[in-house]
Write an enzyme that holds these catalytic residues in place. Sequence first.
Site, short mmCIF file in Angstrom:
data_model
loop_
_atom_site.label_atom_id
_atom_site.label_comp_id
_atom_site.label_asym_id
_atom_site.label_seq_id
_atom_site.Cartn_x
_atom_site.Cartn_y
_atom_site.Cartn_z
CG ASP A 292 -2.22 0.86 0.86
OD1 ASP A 292 -2.15 1.68 -0.08
OD2 ASP A 292 -3.24 0.73 1.56
C1 BGC Z 1 -5.09 3.24 0.14
C2 BGC Z 1 -5.25 2.24 -0.98
C3 BGC Z 1 -5.05 2.89 -2.32
C4 BGC Z 1 -3.71 3.58 -2.33
C5 BGC Z 1 -3.36 4.23 -3.65
C6 BGC Z 1 -3.85 4.08 -0.01
O1 BGC Z 1 -3.84 5.14 0.89
O2 BGC Z 1 -5.08 2.56 1.37
O3 BGC Z 1 -6.51 1.63 -0.91
O4 BGC Z 1 -5.15 1.95 -3.35
O5 BGC Z 1 -3.69 4.57 -1.32
O6 BGC Z 1 -4.10 5.36 -3.88
#
Ligand code: BGC
Length: 758
Positions: A292
């Site tokens: 993530d």
């Molecule tokens: C979120 C994810 C997301 C990623 C990219 C993160 O803060 O937890 O769900 O895909 O950002 O935007």
Amino acid sequence: MSDGHGLSRRYFLRAGALAAAVLAGIGAKAAPRIAAADIDALMARMTLAEKLGQLVQARGERNDTGPHVPAGSEADVRAARVGSFLSVYGAETTRRLQRIAVEETRLGIPLLFADDVIHGFRTIFPVPLGEAASFDPAAAERAARIAAIEATANGLHWTYAPMVDMARDPRWGRVVEGAGEDVELACRFAEARVRGFQGRRLSDPDAMLATAKHFVAYGAVEGGRDYDVADVSARRLAEYHYPPFRAALAAGAGSVMVAFNEVNGVPMHANRELLRDVLRGEWHFDGLIVSDYTGIRELVAHGVAANDLDAGVLAMEAGVDVDMVSAIYTGALPAAIDEGRLDVGLVDAAVRRVLQAKAALGLFENPYRNCDPVRARRETLRREHRMVARDLARKSFVLLQNEGQLLPLPKTLRTVAVVGPLADDRRSMLGSWAPTGVAADAVTPREGIAAALGSAARVLHGAGGEAALAAARAADAVILCIGEDWDMSGEARSRVLLDLAPDQQALADAILALGKPVATVVFAGRPLTIGKLAARAPAILWAWYPGVEAGSALADILFGDVSPSGRLPISMPRHVGQIPVHYDHRSTGRPASETERNSAKYVDAPRTPLYPFGHGLGYSAVRYEALQLSSERISADDTLEVGFWIANEGRYVIEEVVQLYLRDDIASTTRPVKALKRFARIPLAPGERKHVRFTLGSSDFELLDKNLAPIVEAGSFTLLVGGSSATVLEGRFIIAGDRGGGRRFGGCDDAVHAFGAQ
Ligand code: BGC
């Protein structure tokens, strides 16, 4: 153009020819790809720096004019320091960067473009929790297909969806992104969305790689605080958190994103046991595992890594292939390898999976498959796409109560007040995860209602305070639009109070006191505690965030062109203090009882939610009757046919969401008081009666034994049927003879496929 580049051109031409001949599985569907041997040959020519570059996901930036790449990105691509981009899209922008990757780097390896295409690209559909309220996975599949058609026409290859996190805590703002509290519903939506995004074959230019996220137990964070600790038993993981991931993988999801949280003391980005042993080992998942956002760097803040180097080693050893935004793999891993702290074979395996994903998408054959501006213009926000969004929005609305049949309202009304802070809030109609959406595309409630009533009617509006009250006073009927604005739910939007904002409650009280017909529409990304409102408001429609067709879909329902048919995918608590409150709880040794003082309940509030899971009214009443089972006694491997009748007793065409639940009456481990096993939407004309039939099989009767092995145990089972989890029909059958397990970790499906089977 370097010599190396020329070689790579020839290499990929050869690979392209091979691709037609060599087929390998993405899920059940075969996709052309370059042969493993060709990827090996390519890897043999890569330097360590080029390999690590493949693992780097750089980020784009978004401003009011759309996405763009930060200064220096092009130079990074040219130097083969980037394998993929997050949040960079647009046919022209991606073509420009792709051209640098393919034409100006030594090996010409194409880039991957990824983004959060969660509930639509430009045609924004209801938020995922709203889609789940449709109890119509096929509709969600259509929405995901359209999202992929639009996203791929605009340069993207890879979506960070579906989010399949299970959650019973509406304080956690990310419940808006999931499918609610129930495992069966979540599994069906997980697989439908994967199928929708990935289409028939990943190599098709309108297919995109889907990502099951966030692995794992992200929805179990303490106190509903985003990013916090999850302390969960192995049983809870196996019964509750794993199944939707397994369903998504069984449907062929090509990637998995790691969760920010720790599980039982080990942050997921460093969790070898769950990533390598469970996800890769036991489940045989060989697709891409992506971190993530800065998740690898966050291992330092978790306190399990002293510095970037430690963090990089931990994440690589745990099995995280792609480093989203941390820039730690390129920065720290060369030193770790030099010092003998990291096996370079792990890096090779991660790089191979990135290359396999690119091959499966057909990017070696056609790196520009998603970079055609003509296609982008043609496919984006098509009228047909908006019609699907309108249909899904209508199916997602849940009519919680409708005293005195206040709804539907007659179209003959001459003066209607559409009031409240959400009545004309365009941005909020799109919901919380619509970064590629455009607020101007959305139809607001005020606009939708005005269009439905035509020029003969006056539509008055006031967002709040005296303006809203004055509009309401002057109208024949009021549509009160309250709830959370789009930015109150979603990531990092945890709340301790789930009440309506005090000014909204005051507005509702004042408007309801006028004695006019008032329909209350609540927009929200989660359940709220609306006991006070429910005690006064005759009609309450839960609208989530409906997407671009919000206002039109709302008018279709409010004026009776379509009967509401959505059902709650998550229980609506009376009080925050009841959380978690969910329908599939265990009975306990002292089941909640009104008459028994010492039972599993509260002294100051009922045990039950305000509205249970599966609840939702239509404009006609439906009668359920004559439950019949094909047999009262079956063996563990038999199937059981369950039939019953439903009848539309009203004047409206409806779609009834029938629900079948099962209870294992006596088992070696405790079981839920009921668990959803089947559901279906059944259209019914006024007065129509239909016979509904479901078939259950041994996996429906399964439980996890004390060692977490799936087993069917002999004994009695209760079947419960109705239009919500407050079921109305009941039947019983016996299973004669156990069926042993042997496998570990049951779930929705056992077949796990991804690309790159070695
Ligand atoms: C979120 C994810 C997301 C990623 C990219 C993160 O803060 O937890 O769900 O895909 O950002 O935007």
